[in-house]
Design a protein around this motif. Sequence first.
Motif, PDB file in Angstrom:
ATOM      1  N   GLN A 187     -15.254 -17.265  21.514  1.00 21.58           N
ATOM      2  CA  GLN A 187     -14.705 -16.156  22.296  1.00 21.58           C
ATOM      3  C   GLN A 187     -15.000 -14.817  21.631  1.00 21.58           C
ATOM      4  O   GLN A 187     -15.282 -13.825  22.313  1.00 21.58           O
ATOM      5  N   HIS A 188     -14.953 -14.805  20.302  1.00 24.33           N
ATOM      6  CA  HIS A 188     -15.322 -13.583  19.582  1.00 24.33           C
ATOM      7  C   HIS A 188     -16.768 -13.210  19.906  1.00 24.33           C
ATOM      8  O   HIS A 188     -17.076 -12.033  20.167  1.00 24.33           O
ATOM      9  N   SER A 189     -17.645 -14.195  19.911  1.00 18.71           N
ATOM     10  CA  SER A 189     -19.050 -13.943  20.216  1.00 18.71           C
ATOM     11  C   SER A 189     -19.217 -13.416  21.640  1.00 18.71           C
ATOM     12  O   SER A 189     -19.998 -12.490  21.889  1.00 18.71           O
ATOM     13  N   GLN A 220      -5.132 -13.556  10.998  1.00 17.83           N
ATOM     14  CA  GLN A 220      -5.871 -13.575  12.260  1.00 17.83           C
ATOM     15  C   GLN A 220      -6.412 -14.954  12.618  1.00 17.83           C
ATOM     16  O   GLN A 220      -6.550 -15.282  13.789  1.00 17.83           O
ATOM     17  N   THR A 251      -9.860  -8.996  16.458  1.00 17.38           N
ATOM     18  CA  THR A 251     -10.204  -9.900  15.361  1.00 17.38           C
ATOM     19  C   THR A 251     -10.226  -9.166  14.039  1.00 17.38           C
ATOM     20  O   THR A 251     -10.253  -7.939  13.973  1.00 17.38           O
ATOM     21  N   TRP A 295     -12.176 -20.170  19.485  1.00 19.88           N
ATOM     22  CA  TRP A 295     -11.817 -18.832  19.005  1.00 19.88           C
ATOM     23  C   TRP A 295     -13.042 -18.078  18.515  1.00 19.88           C
ATOM     24  O   TRP A 295     -13.233 -16.897  18.837  1.00 19.88           O
ATOM     25  N   THR A 339     -13.233  -6.963  13.789  1.00 21.43           N
ATOM     26  CA  THR A 339     -13.118  -5.714  14.522  1.00 21.43           C
ATOM     27  C   THR A 339     -12.267  -4.725  13.753  1.00 21.43           C
ATOM     28  O   THR A 339     -12.581  -3.538  13.654  1.00 21.43           O
ATOM     29  N   GLN A 343     -19.329 -14.456  11.241  1.00 23.09           N
ATOM     30  CA  GLN A 343     -19.212 -14.151  12.665  1.00 23.09           C
ATOM     31  C   GLN A 343     -20.001 -12.891  12.984  1.00 23.09           C
ATOM     32  O   GLN A 343     -20.062 -11.962  12.176  1.00 23.09           O
ATOM     33  N   ASP A 383     -16.947 -11.769  23.366  1.00 26.23           N
ATOM     34  CA  ASP A 383     -16.410 -10.409  23.399  1.00 26.23           C
ATOM     35  C   ASP A 383     -17.420  -9.409  22.847  1.00 26.23           C
ATOM     36  O   ASP A 383     -17.599  -8.318  23.405  1.00 26.23           O
TER      37      ASP A 383
END
Length: 462
Positions: A75-77, A61, A2, A72, A5, A209, A79
Amino acid sequence: MTALTRLESRPAHEHAITVAGGVKSLYEQLLLSDNNDAQKHALAGCFLQEQLQQAAHLPEQMPRDLSTLQNWVEQHSVDVARQYADYLKQRKAGGARQFFSNKAHALFFLQAVTPTKLVDGAWLYGLLRHWRDPRFDGLLCTYLEELGEGNPAQNHVVIYRKLLAEHGLQDTAALADERYLQGAIQLALGYCADEYLPEVIGYNLGYEQLPLHLLISAYELSELGIDPLYFTLHVTIDNASTGHAHKAVQSVLQLLPVEGDRDDFLRRVALGYQLNDLGLGSRAIIESFDLDSEVLSMLERKRPFGQHMHSDYSRFEGKTVNQWLSSPEQLPGLLTALENKGWIKRHQNPKASHFWQLIDGAGAAMFGVFSPYEKQLLHDWIAGDWKSGRPVAAVRRGSSVTAQTPVPDTDPDIQHLQTALNGLSGHEQMPVLMPWLSPHRHAHPAGLLATRRFIELKSSLL
């Protein structure tokens, strides 16, 4: 990977800053100057154009398919939660801290990110005038929560200022220009919110995020005896289920034009998201720390004030302290001379060093010469590989924000605000209150009062 990241991990040399006069100067003009909002708007607009041109060269992104946006973000959370669980497992197995090698390292980080933390939420300031429009509720709720809803114990800037004061980190004069970039972007978006609404929405989506570095920072700060409240507060409110991250997704959907060029709107939202990738990320700042260099830089900043203040009684390798301090090139030699003389005993308990005894304690000959942060740098440099074997005392959550003494009505700013509001209807009060919710004012007593009044009126007038 992301955008957040990548922001945490990218090399520190990327994305050169091209602002004429320097980013720090622009940051201070937007935050502290007496220019009116029209002047700040013009200045901010030129700056944003430069930054958006740089952001346009970065890989996109954010997904353009809005039906996948919430998944999306979630899913970041997921990960981040998995990576944090792996981190905790490694730590519980006896692994070393991943971020901060010592307390001085952590304090270095807290000071380095000060320009961004002291304008927390600023990118949303310009949206206050949309308080009647329910489509903006999520964004306004986010901004007002950044302001602690007028409660000083929850206002993010108040909390961070107290953290800085507790550890003697208020002096940011030596911070590099690049440290001000993200704060300047946030201020510029706040003053150009209507003209750059899609970019504000996109920036908000990226910033809100939950990043992994926030969780690890909170954990390791607590270990080192530093109150992590500012960081743990963001862990709870930036969640993807009901918090700021969720509200950020809803704002994209609610403010997407019903008619017109929706593709261009989303392109600009994605570009605003990419603004988060400019400048130094938290990991890059953490990795840039070098204890030897920081000690020397600190001594160089103090050298002009101390080079004529010492007597000629003590000499080291034939030179007086004043002679050693006569030029910056001699500072490494002075430290070596102090070691050779036995005044500094590296990799031992600092209390065993005569030099430390001169600076630590109320009765020390050099008491007050070094700030708490400067003393921590010297302490950890002397200690080196030495370990005390004693655990750091536990930190009480929220200890950096103590109960607030009520501000008397004689406060001149409060008097000015109350006079300006006197006799106005609720609707007439709203535009008077809004400037007090600005990045420069909201953490002051009158700004906190104005925030509470704004929330009260917003609720009662709708």
